[in-house]
Structures are given as C-alpha cells and as structure tokens.
Design a protein around this motif. Structure first.
Motif, PDB file in Angstrom:
ATOM      1  N   THR A 228     -61.191  14.819  22.089  1.00 39.35           N
ATOM      2  CA  THR A 228     -61.188  14.122  23.367  1.00 39.35           C
ATOM      3  C   THR A 228     -59.781  13.610  23.669  1.00 39.35           C
ATOM      4  O   THR A 228     -58.964  13.405  22.765  1.00 39.35           O
ATOM      5  CB  THR A 228     -62.170  12.954  23.368  1.00 39.35           C
ATOM      6  N   LEU A 229     -59.524  13.407  24.942  1.00 37.51           N
ATOM      7  CA  LEU A 229     -58.216  12.886  25.341  1.00 37.51           C
ATOM      8  C   LEU A 229     -57.976  11.511  24.729  1.00 37.51           C
ATOM      9  O   LEU A 229     -56.842  11.181  24.361  1.00 37.51           O
ATOM     10  CB  LEU A 229     -58.129  12.817  26.867  1.00 37.51           C
ATOM     11  N   ALA A 230     -59.021  10.711  24.599  1.00 42.56           N
ATOM     12  CA  ALA A 230     -58.863   9.388  23.994  1.00 42.56           C
ATOM     13  C   ALA A 230     -58.386   9.498  22.547  1.00 42.56           C
ATOM     14  O   ALA A 230     -57.516   8.745  22.110  1.00 42.56           O
ATOM     15  CB  ALA A 230     -60.188   8.627  24.066  1.00 42.56           C
ATOM     16  N   GLN A 231     -58.933  10.436  21.781  1.00 41.56           N
ATOM     17  CA  GLN A 231     -58.501  10.626  20.400  1.00 41.56           C
ATOM     18  C   GLN A 231     -57.061  11.115  20.336  1.00 41.56           C
ATOM     19  O   GLN A 231     -56.279  10.672  19.498  1.00 41.56           O
ATOM     20  CB  GLN A 231     -59.423  11.612  19.692  1.00 41.56           C
ATOM     21  N   GLU A 232     -56.709  12.035  21.227  1.00 41.56           N
ATOM     22  CA  GLU A 232     -55.341  12.560  21.230  1.00 41.56           C
ATOM     23  C   GLU A 232     -54.342  11.478  21.615  1.00 41.56           C
ATOM     24  O   GLU A 232     -53.259  11.377  21.020  1.00 41.56           O
ATOM     25  CB  GLU A 232     -55.251  13.745  22.207  1.00 41.56           C
ATOM     26  N   ARG A 250     -34.967  -0.349  20.396  1.00 46.54           N
ATOM     27  CA  ARG A 250     -34.344   0.753  21.145  1.00 46.54           C
ATOM     28  C   ARG A 250     -35.391   1.661  21.786  1.00 46.54           C
ATOM     29  O   ARG A 250     -35.101   2.342  22.762  1.00 46.54           O
ATOM     30  CB  ARG A 250     -33.461   1.587  20.214  1.00 46.54           C
ATOM     31  N   LEU A 251     -36.584   1.687  21.238  1.00 47.26           N
ATOM     32  CA  LEU A 251     -37.649   2.541  21.752  1.00 47.26           C
ATOM     33  C   LEU A 251     -38.599   1.717  22.597  1.00 47.26           C
ATOM     34  O   LEU A 251     -39.239   0.789  22.128  1.00 47.26           O
ATOM     35  CB  LEU A 251     -38.410   3.204  20.601  1.00 47.26           C
ATOM     36  N   ARG A 252     -38.678   2.062  23.874  1.00 50.69           N
ATOM     37  CA  ARG A 252     -39.605   1.412  24.803  1.00 50.69           C
ATOM     38  C   ARG A 252     -40.546   2.467  25.380  1.00 50.69           C
ATOM     39  O   ARG A 252     -40.138   3.604  25.637  1.00 50.69           O
ATOM     40  CB  ARG A 252     -38.834   0.698  25.912  1.00 50.69           C
ATOM     41  N   LEU A 253     -41.789   2.046  25.604  1.00 56.44           N
ATOM     42  CA  LEU A 253     -42.829   2.984  26.029  1.00 56.44           C
ATOM     43  C   LEU A 253     -43.516   2.485  27.284  1.00 56.44           C
ATOM     44  O   LEU A 253     -43.709   1.283  27.460  1.00 56.44           O
ATOM     45  CB  LEU A 253     -43.873   3.164  24.926  1.00 56.44           C
ATOM     46  N   GLU A 254     -43.863   3.426  28.133  1.00 54.40           N
ATOM     47  CA  GLU A 254     -44.699   3.146  29.294  1.00 54.40           C
ATOM     48  C   GLU A 254     -45.822   4.177  29.326  1.00 54.40           C
ATOM     49  O   GLU A 254     -45.568   5.390  29.319  1.00 54.40           O
ATOM     50  CB  GLU A 254     -43.891   3.215  30.603  1.00 54.40           C
ATOM     51  N   TRP A 255     -47.056   3.697  29.339  1.00 59.05           N
ATOM     52  CA  TRP A 255     -48.227   4.567  29.379  1.00 59.05           C
ATOM     53  C   TRP A 255     -48.934   4.383  30.717  1.00 59.05           C
ATOM     54  O   TRP A 255     -49.294   3.270  31.084  1.00 59.05           O
ATOM     55  CB  TRP A 255     -49.192   4.232  28.251  1.00 59.05           C
ATOM     56  N   GLN A 256     -49.135   5.459  31.428  1.00 57.52           N
ATOM     57  CA  GLN A 256     -49.928   5.431  32.651  1.00 57.52           C
ATOM     58  C   GLN A 256     -51.049   6.454  32.477  1.00 57.52           C
ATOM     59  O   GLN A 256     -50.838   7.658  32.627  1.00 57.52           O
ATOM     60  CB  GLN A 256     -49.074   5.779  33.883  1.00 57.52           C
ATOM     61  N   VAL A 257     -52.232   5.956  32.145  1.00 58.76           N
ATOM     62  CA  VAL A 257     -53.342   6.812  31.755  1.00 58.76           C
ATOM     63  C   VAL A 257     -54.546   6.519  32.630  1.00 58.76           C
ATOM     64  O   VAL A 257     -54.928   5.353  32.806  1.00 58.76           O
ATOM     65  CB  VAL A 257     -53.707   6.607  30.265  1.00 58.76           C
ATOM     66  N   ASP A 258     -55.133   7.567  33.172  1.00 53.80           N
ATOM     67  CA  ASP A 258     -56.385   7.441  33.913  1.00 53.80           C
ATOM     68  C   ASP A 258     -57.520   7.372  32.891  1.00 53.80           C
ATOM     69  O   ASP A 258     -57.863   8.368  32.253  1.00 53.80           O
ATOM     70  CB  ASP A 258     -56.564   8.654  34.835  1.00 53.80           C
ATOM     71  N   GLU A 259     -58.081   6.183  32.714  1.00 53.05           N
ATOM     72  CA  GLU A 259     -59.066   5.965  31.665  1.00 53.05           C
ATOM     73  C   GLU A 259     -60.346   6.759  31.882  1.00 53.05           C
ATOM     74  O   GLU A 259     -61.103   6.988  30.940  1.00 53.05           O
ATOM     75  CB  GLU A 259     -59.406   4.469  31.569  1.00 53.05           C
ATOM     76  N   SER A 260     -60.619   7.195  33.112  1.00 53.60           N
ATOM     77  CA  SER A 260     -61.836   7.964  33.363  1.00 53.60           C
ATOM     78  C   SER A 260     -61.765   9.369  32.781  1.00 53.60           C
ATOM     79  O   SER A 260     -62.765  10.080  32.762  1.00 53.60           O
ATOM     80  CB  SER A 260     -62.105   8.042  34.866  1.00 53.60           C
ATOM     81  N   PRO A 265     -61.887  17.160  26.940  1.00 59.06           N
ATOM     82  CA  PRO A 265     -61.425  17.840  25.723  1.00 59.06           C
ATOM     83  C   PRO A 265     -60.034  18.439  25.906  1.00 59.06           C
ATOM     84  O   PRO A 265     -59.740  19.061  26.930  1.00 59.06           O
ATOM     85  CB  PRO A 265     -62.478  18.938  25.518  1.00 59.06           C
ATOM     86  N   VAL A 266     -59.187  18.249  24.907  1.00 56.65           N
ATOM     87  CA  VAL A 266     -57.839  18.821  24.889  1.00 56.65           C
ATOM     88  C   VAL A 266     -57.566  19.330  23.473  1.00 56.65           C
ATOM     89  O   VAL A 266     -58.212  18.892  22.516  1.00 56.65           O
ATOM     90  CB  VAL A 266     -56.764  17.785  25.296  1.00 56.65           C
ATOM     91  N   PRO A 267     -56.615  20.245  23.290  1.00 58.85           N
ATOM     92  CA  PRO A 267     -56.285  20.710  21.937  1.00 58.85           C
ATOM     93  C   PRO A 267     -55.705  19.575  21.096  1.00 58.85           C
ATOM     94  O   PRO A 267     -54.929  18.747  21.592  1.00 58.85           O
ATOM     95  CB  PRO A 267     -55.241  21.811  22.183  1.00 58.85           C
ATOM     96  N   SER A 268     -56.069  19.530  19.832  1.00 65.20           N
ATOM     97  CA  SER A 268     -55.523  18.517  18.943  1.00 65.20           C
ATOM     98  C   SER A 268     -54.031  18.735  18.738  1.00 65.20           C
ATOM     99  O   SER A 268     -53.539  19.857  18.806  1.00 65.20           O
ATOM    100  CB  SER A 268     -56.242  18.550  17.591  1.00 65.20           C
ATOM    101  N   VAL A 294     -45.149   8.175  29.631  1.00 59.92           N
ATOM    102  CA  VAL A 294     -46.255   9.122  29.445  1.00 59.92           C
ATOM    103  C   VAL A 294     -47.254   8.885  30.567  1.00 59.92           C
ATOM    104  O   VAL A 294     -47.738   7.761  30.748  1.00 59.92           O
ATOM    105  CB  VAL A 294     -46.927   8.947  28.072  1.00 59.92           C
ATOM    106  N   GLU A 295     -47.567   9.939  31.293  1.00 60.33           N
ATOM    107  CA  GLU A 295     -48.485   9.828  32.428  1.00 60.33           C
ATOM    108  C   GLU A 295     -49.600  10.858  32.273  1.00 60.33           C
ATOM    109  O   GLU A 295     -49.342  12.038  32.007  1.00 60.33           O
ATOM    110  CB  GLU A 295     -47.741  10.062  33.744  1.00 60.33           C
ATOM    111  N   VAL A 296     -50.830  10.396  32.430  1.00 59.11           N
ATOM    112  CA  VAL A 296     -52.008  11.257  32.351  1.00 59.11           C
ATOM    113  C   VAL A 296     -52.858  10.989  33.583  1.00 59.11           C
ATOM    114  O   VAL A 296     -53.405   9.886  33.736  1.00 59.11           O
ATOM    115  CB  VAL A 296     -52.823  10.999  31.068  1.00 59.11           C
ATOM    116  N   THR A 297     -52.956  11.980  34.444  1.00 56.92           N
ATOM    117  CA  THR A 297     -53.709  11.821  35.692  1.00 56.92           C
ATOM    118  C   THR A 297     -54.523  13.077  35.960  1.00 56.92           C
ATOM    119  O   THR A 297     -54.459  14.053  35.208  1.00 56.92           O
ATOM    120  CB  THR A 297     -52.759  11.564  36.875  1.00 56.92           C
ATOM    121  N   ARG A 298     -55.244  13.051  37.042  1.00 56.25           N
ATOM    122  CA  ARG A 298     -56.028  14.208  37.489  1.00 56.25           C
ATOM    123  C   ARG A 298     -55.512  14.649  38.849  1.00 56.25           C
ATOM    124  O   ARG A 298     -55.441  13.843  39.783  1.00 56.25           O
ATOM    125  CB  ARG A 298     -57.505  13.843  37.592  1.00 56.25           C
ATOM    126  N   HIS A 299     -55.147  15.919  38.954  1.00 53.01           N
ATOM    127  CA  HIS A 299     -54.712  16.508  40.212  1.00 53.01           C
ATOM    128  C   HIS A 299     -55.688  17.617  40.575  1.00 53.01           C
ATOM    129  O   HIS A 299     -55.628  18.721  40.023  1.00 53.01           O
ATOM    130  CB  HIS A 299     -53.288  17.063  40.105  1.00 53.01           C
TER     131      HIS A 299
END
Length: 374
Positions: A228-232, A250-260, A265-268, A294-299
C-alpha cells in the motif's frame, strides 16, 4: 497539507518498521487450471458451449435443414454440462494445484465426465419416458464418447493457457527480483558510508543508526511485491530519518500527501532509491543543505508522485553518472508492474531537480472517506 518536518527521534524507528514491514510469504502452488469462477471465464465457457451446439447441429442437419429446435436442445445440454463442471473445478482448484500434474489432469477429467454422464443419463431417461421406448444405451455411449472428446480438448486448452500464465508470472517475478536486487548493494554501500562518517564523530548516534539500518534492511530485503502507499511512505520516511541522523539540520523535508490514497497499491521500494538520489546528489553536496519536497496526489485516473531536491551549482545528477542506475531500475520495475502504461520523467529546473512518476489507478481506488475523489 504541506509542512516542513524535522527528523523524529530514532529510538522508536526500529520498532515501527517491525510493525509495518511486510512479511515474506511462501509462494503459492502454481495453478493447474484457470480461475473458472470469474465472470469473463464463465462468459467464455458459455460461448464455447453455444459454438459447440451450432457445430453439432450443422454436422447432423446441415445448413439447408438447420433445426433451431435441435440447437436449443443441444445448447441446453451443453450448458447443463459446462456450468456445473466449471463450478466443481473452481471449488477444486486449490486442491488441484497441490496434486501432481497427471493426477490433477485425471481428477479434472473425471469430474467433467461425471457431470457429463449424469446429464446424458437424465436426458436419455427423460426421452425414453416421453417416447415410451426403452433406454438406448448405444446412443448414450456415443454421446458420452463425443462429450468426453470435447471435454478433453477444452481441458487441454485450459491447462496450456494456465501454464503459459504461470510461466509469464514467474518470469515477471524473477525480472522484478533481479531489478530490485541491483539496488540493494547500492543502498547498503551508501548506508555504510553514512555509518562510517558517524562512528568517530558521534558513537551513540552511530549505534542507533545500526539499529535502524537493521530494521530497514529487513523491509527492503522482503519479497518484492505490491504494497500500500501508506506502507511505502512509512518506509520512505524512516529512510529519510536515518539520513537525518547523518546530515542533521542540513536536511529538511516537506511532505504533501493525499491521505485518501493510502490504500493504493504501489511497487515496494519505489520511493527509496529516488529519495536516496535526492539526498546524495542534492542536499549532501550543499554546505547549507536544502529541502526535499515529496508530493503525492491524484491527477484524473493517475497516481502522481514527485520528488524535488536542490542542485549543487545547477548541475544535473545524471551528468555525473550517479543518478542513472536508480532511475533506469525504477523505470524497468515500473514497466514490469504496469505493462498498460506509466510515466517517469526527471529533469532539472534551475537550481532544483524534479522526478515525476505517474501510475495508473484502478477504478474505485483513491476514494476519500468523505466521497471526494483523491
């Protein structure tokens, strides 16, 4: 929503990976026959029965004296044989897969012959009762022989089709395993380099890194499969937390994830090599570090993933030869998982480098809890 996220304390990472990492499962037995319970399989069987009835009527009456009444009788008989036999073989499919081939073939043929004999016997008995004549055993034997030949041909065709599907599935699994195994040494060497750089500077942090790496490798060495995308995303976040132990602020992160989209399913191990490139060829080369988005959306009907990182001096990672292997392996793995089509683009835009992945979504995937398409 978008929010910068600092790395979390490392003490609970290993336990969380143990809870979310997929477990390896024993491979299932190769199936002997196709799944005859599906709608498409039943439709094909019904169509084959109707074609067989037409052939029999043409063989008996010819085209000039084609009998629709005889066609109806033959069609009814064929469907009464095909549908119950398919239902029984469908229920027996898991057991047939565990038997030797000759025994599975004999069992399948015996099941079809039992159904055929029952239908033919009832039909001949009913005709004899209506006509008042004795049961014609020779006609019954002839019909059984004809039905047995047709059943043997159909079962042989189904068996060959299933063995071809098994072979294609095995080849695909071996190809994906080979592609994923290429990335493991690469990941291992970079992780050991990170560990070596911490041993002399911060032994306590290096010790925690060893614990986190052991748990992360357990997930990465699991059997290649769809997760699942959540596991990945959980695995990707934990990898970035390990990198944050080495790079610090030095490492900063931004996550933009569509929780729905969490159950999509995605490849591991899809995101990890792309994030590894973003760290090694982006943030790690800059004195002041940088931000990885990191951005995860639906188009539409596609799942859109994008990873963006800063560049050192505006130079593309592929120009240094360090990014090509991960991108090419990822592209080949996606081609194996998504033969119907996908998209993977990577290019520099000024002082940023962006990797975009678009994967097809099945109907109904990515539906939000509130009814809003994800």
């Amino acid at each position: 929503m978008t929010s910068p996220q600092p790395a979390r304390p490392a003490g609970i990472i290993a336990q969380q990976i143990r809870e979310t990492a997929p477990e390896e499962k024993d491979s299932a037995y190769p199936q002997f026959l196709p799944d005859l319970c599906g709608v498409s399989a039943v439709a094909v069987l019904v169509m084959m029965g109707e074609l067989l009835a037409v052939v029999l009527v043409l063989a008996v009456d010819g085209l000039r004296e084609f009998s629709w009444q005889r066609l109806g009788l033959f069609s009814l008989t064929a469907q009464w044989v095909i549908l119950p036999a398919a239902a029984l073989l469908c229920r027996l499919r898991p057991r047939l897969a565990r038997l030797p081939r000759w025994r599975a073939g004999a069992t399948s043929f015996a099941v079809v012959l039992a159904v055929l004999a029952t239908v033919m016997l009832v039909q001949q008995w009913w005709q004899a009762r209506l006509s008042g004549e004795p049961l014609d055993l020779w006609a019954l034997a002839g019909n059984l022989l004809l039905g047995a030949i047709c059943a043997g041909v159909v079962l042989r065709y189904a068996y060959v089709q299933q063995q071809l599907r098994n072979q294609q599935r095995a080849e695909l699994g071996a190809r994906i395993e080979a592609l994923q195994s290429r990335m493991r040494p690469h990941f291992l060497f970079n992780s050991l380099n990170s560990l070596a750089s911490l041993i002399a500077v911060d032994p306590d942090r290096a010790e925690r890194l060893v614990e986190e790496l052991s748990a992360l490798f357990r997930a990465s060495l699991a059997e290649p499969r769809m997760v699942t995308l959540a596991q990945e995303l959980a695995l990707a976040r934990r990898y970035m937390e390990i990198e944050a132990l080495r790079l610090g602020p030095r490492l900063r992160l931004e996550w933009q994830v569509d929780e729905s989209l969490a159950d999509t399913p995605v490849p591991s191990m899809l995101l990890q090599p792309l994030l590894e490139n973003a760290v090694l060829h982006g943030v790690a080369r800059l004195r002041g570090g940088g931000c990885i988005r990191v951005e995860v959306t639906r188009h539409g009907r596609q799942l859109a993933l994008s990873i963006e990182n800063p560049l050192a001096g505006g130079e593309e990672p592929t120009a240094r030869g360090g990014n090509g292997m991960a991108l090419e392996n990822t592209r080949q793995r996606l081609a194996a998982h998504y033969p119907q089509g996908f998209r993977l683009d990577a290019a520099a835009d000024g002082d940023r480098y962006r990797v975009e992945v678009a994967l097809p979504l099945s109907p109904g995937q990515g539906q939000a809890a509130g009814g809003v398409p994800a």
